[in-house]
Design an enzyme around this catalytic site. Structure first.
Site, PDB file in Angstrom:
ATOM      1  N   ARG A 178     -11.032  15.590  10.648  1.00 43.88           N
ATOM      2  CA  ARG A 178     -11.964  14.446  10.598  1.00 43.88           C
ATOM      3  C   ARG A 178     -13.420  14.878  10.764  1.00 43.88           C
ATOM      4  O   ARG A 178     -14.229  14.184  11.404  1.00 43.88           O
ATOM      5  CB  ARG A 178     -11.623  13.386  11.663  1.00 43.88           C
ATOM      6  N   SER A 227      -8.732   4.347  13.231  1.00 42.69           N
ATOM      7  CA  SER A 227      -8.398   5.087  14.453  1.00 42.69           C
ATOM      8  C   SER A 227      -9.654   5.272  15.293  1.00 42.69           C
ATOM      9  O   SER A 227     -10.659   5.799  14.810  1.00 42.69           O
ATOM     10  CB  SER A 227      -7.825   6.460  14.101  1.00 42.69           C
ATOM     11  N   GLU A 297     -13.465   8.980  17.313  1.00 42.23           N
ATOM     12  CA  GLU A 297     -13.450   9.313  15.881  1.00 42.23           C
ATOM     13  C   GLU A 297     -14.396   8.358  15.149  1.00 42.23           C
ATOM     14  O   GLU A 297     -15.126   8.749  14.248  1.00 42.23           O
ATOM     15  CB  GLU A 297     -12.024   9.175  15.329  1.00 42.23           C
TER      16      GLU A 297
END
Ligand SMILES: Cc1cc2nc3c(=O)[nH]c(=O)nc-3n(C[C@H](O)[C@H](O)[C@H](O)COP(=O)(O)OP(=O)(O)OC[C@H]3O[C@@H](n4cnc5c(N)ncnc54)[C@H](O)[C@@H]3O)c2cc1C
Length: 305
Positions: A178, A227, A297
């Site tokens: 990510r 998320s 995130e």
């Protein structure tokens, strides 16, 4: 008068230089994010094309923040200073070149995925359910079901803060989980992906299966940011959050999803501060129960109210 002028001078020249494209002062950003919260952009800019964007980068004196379709963004309630760049129609090209597919950064991931399937190119099915743009996918190294953007990306074209435009290879982008090494104010304008020849019907069937699995597991119809926390190595953020007793936890109009507890939800009346406070509360509780330090995130940007 000289002294007065000095006292009133802003730290930078905030006059908007002529920019080629759509320019909106004090533009509300909440409608452009999945969470539907957050304050305004000082200046929201939709450039006409790459040349216009490069010229704007050279002309603008102040901070620059790119946004996609806000599916991984928490814009704070005080809004974002400087120029917020949101790519539109001029960055929506899509073309198949043999086993490669070239996509403008404003193209939704789902559209790219479907175009690849229609062309008989497998490997981009994972993007079907990621509700962002190609630009956001490159920046975030978006991924799911065991495949990430870096597994299929050949190269990306990027406009840097000084107005230079460069095409970077996959290796140049410094991908990790990510993450890409792109500076926060660099703007992806286009990307090329590699597919693997396959039967379009088989690809479309796989995409449908992935979508069904996603809809069962995630609150995809809510106002959410995907998320919230990165998965720690060898563990799942949602399991740690669940074990810390945070499933369903509320702060104001914000709640930890009952369906998937690594998702935060705006029930309609949440502020960005509610969502951020809820996220920090979850982090505190997880730290206290498991010793794990969860890392956001979701990108939190802008100023508090
Ligand atoms: C219901 C739901 C499910 C999700 N599922 C997944 C999933 O399975 N896997 C996954 O990885 N993510 C998932 N996400 C998160 C999100 O969709 C991805 O991170 C997506 O890549 C973000 O793209 P975006 O265009 O919306 O970017 P934004 O959210 O607008 O921005 C995210 C970041 O990318 C930067 N950015 C955006 N556009 C550009 C650009 N053109 N150039 C440079 N930087 C840019 C922004 O500055 C910001 O730092 C999910 C989100 C939701 C709401």
């Amino acid at each position: 008068m000289k002294g007065m002028a000095h006292a009133l001078s802003p730290a930078r020249d905030t006059a908007t230089p002529p920019l080629d494209g759509r320019v909106t002062a004090h533009a509300p950003l909440a409608p452009y994010t999945w969470f539907r919260v957050g304050g305004p952009a000082e200046t929201l800019y939709a450039p006409t094309d790459t040349a216009a964007l490069a010229q704007a980068m050279r002309a603008w004196n102040g901070p620059v923040t790119p946004i996609g379709i806000g599916s991984n963004l928490l814009v704070r309630d005080g809004g974002i200073d400087g120029l917020v760049v949101r790519l539109g129609r001029g960055f929506s090209g899509l073309s198949v070149e043999g086993t490669r597919i070239r996509a403008g950064a404003a193209i939704p991931d789902a559209k790219l995925s479907q175009a690849a399937a229609d062309a008989g190119l497998a490997g981009l099915e994972f993007l079907r359910g990621i509700p962002g743009t190609v630009g956001g996918a490159v920046r975030m190294n978006a991924g799911c079901h065991g495949t990430e953007t870096r597994d299929r990306l050949v190269e990306a074209t990027v406009v840097f803060r000084d107005g230079t435009t460069r095409t970077l290879s996959n290796a140049d982008l410094g991908f990790a989980y990510r993450h890409s090494d792109l500076p926060d104010d660099a703007i992806v304008t286009e990307a090329v992906f590699e597919g693997t020849p396959d039967d379009p019907t088989a690809i479309t069937t796989r995409m449908a299966e992935l979508m069904t699995a996603r809809e069962t597991a995630q609150p995809v119809r809510e106002k959410t940011g995907g998320s919230t926390f990165r998965n720690p190595q060898d563990d799942s953020a949602w399991k740690l959050i669940d074990a810390a007793g945070c499933r369903g936890l509320r702060v104001g109009g914000a709640q930890v999803s009952e369906k998937h507890c690594n998702f935060l939800i705006n029930h309609g009346e949440a502020t960005a501060a509610d969502l951020e406070t809820l996220g920090e509360t979850v982090r505190d509780r997880v730290r206290a129960t498991s010793g794990h330090d969860l890392h956001w995130e979701i990108k939190r940007i802008g100023r508090p109210a």
